[in-house]
Scaffold this active site. Structure first.
Site, PDB file in Angstrom:
ATOM      1  N   CYS A 382      16.864 -47.281  17.961  1.00 22.31           N
ATOM      2  CA  CYS A 382      16.442 -46.406  16.860  1.00 22.31           C
ATOM      3  C   CYS A 382      17.329 -45.158  16.810  1.00 22.31           C
ATOM      4  O   CYS A 382      18.408 -45.199  16.247  1.00 22.31           O
ATOM      5  CB  CYS A 382      14.966 -46.067  16.996  1.00 22.31           C
ATOM      6  SG  CYS A 382      14.233 -45.428  15.464  1.00 22.31           S
ATOM      7  N   HIS A 508      12.684 -51.151  17.429  1.00 24.37           N
ATOM      8  CA  HIS A 508      12.442 -50.950  18.858  1.00 24.37           C
ATOM      9  C   HIS A 508      12.258 -52.300  19.541  1.00 24.37           C
ATOM     10  O   HIS A 508      11.125 -52.794  19.674  1.00 24.37           O
ATOM     11  CB  HIS A 508      11.203 -50.080  19.067  1.00 24.37           C
ATOM     12  CG  HIS A 508      11.384 -48.651  18.682  1.00 24.37           C
ATOM     13  ND1 HIS A 508      11.795 -47.687  19.578  1.00 24.37           N
ATOM     14  CD2 HIS A 508      11.226 -48.019  17.492  1.00 24.37           C
ATOM     15  CE1 HIS A 508      11.880 -46.515  18.965  1.00 24.37           C
ATOM     16  NE2 HIS A 508      11.541 -46.687  17.697  1.00 24.37           N
ATOM     17  N   GLU A 510      12.242 -53.005  22.560  1.00 20.54           N
ATOM     18  CA  GLU A 510      11.493 -52.909  23.819  1.00 20.54           C
ATOM     19  C   GLU A 510      10.027 -53.290  23.665  1.00 20.54           C
ATOM     20  O   GLU A 510       9.352 -53.629  24.651  1.00 20.54           O
ATOM     21  CB  GLU A 510      11.597 -51.497  24.410  1.00 20.54           C
ATOM     22  CG  GLU A 510      10.956 -50.388  23.598  1.00 20.54           C
ATOM     23  CD  GLU A 510      11.908 -49.711  22.619  1.00 20.54           C
ATOM     24  OE1 GLU A 510      11.698 -48.528  22.298  1.00 20.54           O
ATOM     25  OE2 GLU A 510      12.866 -50.384  22.167  1.00 20.54           O
TER      26      GLU A 510
END
Length: 567
Positions: A382, A508, A510
């Site tokens: 990001c 994102h 993750e």
């Protein structure tokens, strides 16, 4: 079929490990082919943590349906390997907002609105609702905070009522406590646990199981003492020794008999119990063949929980490469051009995670510059994509004024700018681009190779985006948009041409990594990081790349004439 409920509370201190315990219990039940859903009850008055400082709350975890939630939902999803939604995150703010909205509409027909029954009924409706809508056999509810906190009382009262309203074999109350170790006498103390259980019983909840977190082993004599004074069965006192890795917790709890006891207590008879895959993965985690050094350059590194999912995703990807990852948490305000070479001298890869605000941005730009100029694998998440784009544009345009309008609204080169849909937003909470959106991958790029697919679905949390006015020019210079929205209107992934691995994502990744299924971008980054580590330590020759093109720096310099114009 009516769901059964497991209520998990915590005592003695905060951060005792309720979230990991909750996630681990979910894992134990799933190993028995029991369908599970988890819900977190957070006692703060914020509607969600989206507007909180990371120093206050750690990371904000985003679900597929766009809810901004507590970081414990990340643990739940990673341990269960299943997606949760906004119904899994309930706050006091949401409860009171719903009750007051109904009062304003006149739904209560003129009645006086009170904590009991109106607030507690709303809480119970949320708990039963997620069980009904998910179709899960078991709903696990974690109550945030510590027993005795005034703000948690409505949740505990709602649980007390549900324990009476549901069948005897349909609820289990688990209390997670700490047994502090007194070094001067060399002993663990049970008294805080006794007081915590007394506090819980004072609101009408008798725990069925007590999970005792400790830094030292708990003796059988101590378990018997807790059993006697807290009025639970001896086998219901579950020791939970602090482990080197959170992923060992399900195995520890299984060894202590918690999974079987919970099933007995809920009158369930699972037909199987399979933790072999989890156990195998944990063994790989504990026995790496090598170690790689990764720098995470952020502005909240004093609290690593601010980047919790990033840390876990790096671990997942490293295990897949039979490696351990040694993370250096570098504060972006300490990274300057003069210090970068020293800070990154022993680093095999650089991650620049998300964030908001101008503080520390120039240090992140310097990290991206060092990675690009020295062929160090880089992953931007990001904001990490934004600073990577800004650094590339500064080099291309020959001007340090290239920037994001988030940091310099008057920049002559606004390569990152506000999303059109965000220009008239006033409220900050829940108003960003949130949740899952599809991403189309460009064939032949590193991103496409990492995914091995033409399209992916990823979770977003941002207001700013790549400015399409500079897209063609920067692409010609070597900054490739390797992932876009399906209609091509928004850039979702960028990568630097002819670099070993310099990739940034607008989303994102993750939030979608799992222990046995690392996210493709983290997996690709770790593969490049391991390769650099082996080469840097003289353990492997430099492998020629299949594209056999000029180095990134040479090609970039040749294709980057300094622009004489501003936007």
């Amino acid at each position: 079929m009516t769901a059964k409920y497991i209520f998990i509370t915590g005592g003695v201190v905060s951060s005792v490990g309720k979230g990991i315990t909750t996630a681990a219990i979910g894992r134990l039940l799933k190993a028995r082919n029991v369908s599970v859903v988890i819900q977190k009850l957070d006692p703060y008055l914020n509607v969600d943590p989206g507007t909180m400082s990371p120093y206050q709350h750690g990371e904000v975890y985003v679900t597929a349906d766009g809810a901004e939630t507590d970081l414990d939902l990340g643990h739940y999803e990673r341990f269960l390997d299943q997606d949760l939604g906004r119904a899994s995150s309930v706050t006091t703010g949401q409860i009171y907002q719903a009750v007051i909205s109904r009062e304003r509409r006149g739904d209560y027909l003129g009645r006086t609105i009170q904590p009991i029954p109106h607030v507690t009924n709303e809480i119970k409706d949320r708990i039963r609702g997620i069980g009904r809508d998910s179709g899960a056999e078991v709903v696990i509810i974690e109550v945030g905070g510590t027993v005795g906190d005034i703000e948690g009382q409505p949740f505990l009262e709602a649980i007390r009522q549900m324990r009476n309203e549901e069948g005897r074999h349909d609820t289990v109350a688990i209390h997670v406590t700490l047994l502090p170790y007194i070094s001067t006498t060399g002993e663990l103390k049970t008294k805080p646990t006794q007081h915590s259980v007394r506090e819980l019983r004072s609101v009408g909840i008798q725990p069925d199981i007590i999970v005792c977190r400790s830094d030292k082993p708990i003796s059988a004599e101590m378990r018997d003492k807790i059993s006697l004074f807290c009025d639970v069965e001896p086998r219901a006192v579950i020791p939970l020794l602090t482990m080197p890795s959170i992923y060992e917790v399900p195995l520890v709890l299984e060894e202590a008999g918690l999974g079987d006891f919970v099933c007995d207590r809920l009158n369930m008879s699972p037909t199987s119990k399979d933790l072999d895959d989890w156990r195998t993965w944990v063994e790989r985690l504990k026995n790496p063949q090598r170690t790689v050094n990764v720098a995470v350059v952020g502005k909240y590194v004093e609290l690593p929980d601010a980047y919790l999912s990033v840390k876990e995703s790096l671990i997942h990807a490293a295990v897949e490469r039979n490696a351990a990852v040694n993370i250096s948490w570098l504060h972006s305000e300490n990274v300057e051009s003069a210090s970068a070479a020293k800070l990154f001298a022993e680093i095999d890869g650089i991650v620049v995670p998300g964030g908001f605000g101008e503080r520390g941005i120039e240090g992140k730009v310097q990290a991206a510059r060092f990675a690009r100029a020295n062929g160090v694998p880089y992953l931007g998440l990001c904001l990490g994509l934004h600073v990577m784009t800004v650094e590339f544009a500064r080099d291309h345009f020959g001007s340090d004024e290239a920037n994001s309008t988030e940091f310099n609204p008057e920049t002559p080169y606004p390569v990152i700018t506000l999303l059109d849909a965000q220009r008239r937003v006033v409220d900050k909470g829940g108003s960003m681009r949130l949740g899952e959106y599809p991403c189309r991958l460009v064939v032949g790029t590193r991103a496409h190779g990492a995914y091995g697919a033409s399209e992916a679905t990823e979770r977003h949390r941002h207001r700013y985006e790549f400015n399409n006015e500079y897209r063609a020019e920067l692409e010609e210079a070597g900054l490739i948009p390797s992932g876009t929205t399906p209609d091509g209107s928004l850039v979702e992934i960028c990568e630097v041409r002819d670099h070993p691995w310099m990739v940034g994502s607008q989303f994102h990744p993750e939030f979608r990594s799992r222990p046995n299924r690392p996210h493709p971008l983290f997996a690709g980054f770790l593969a490049a990081t391991v390769e650099r580590s082996l080469t840097r330590n003289g353990q492997a020759p430099v492998e020629p790349r299949s594209d056999d093109r000029p180095s990134g720096r040479a090609r970039h310099a040749a294709a980057s004439p300094r622009a004489a114009r501003a936007r």
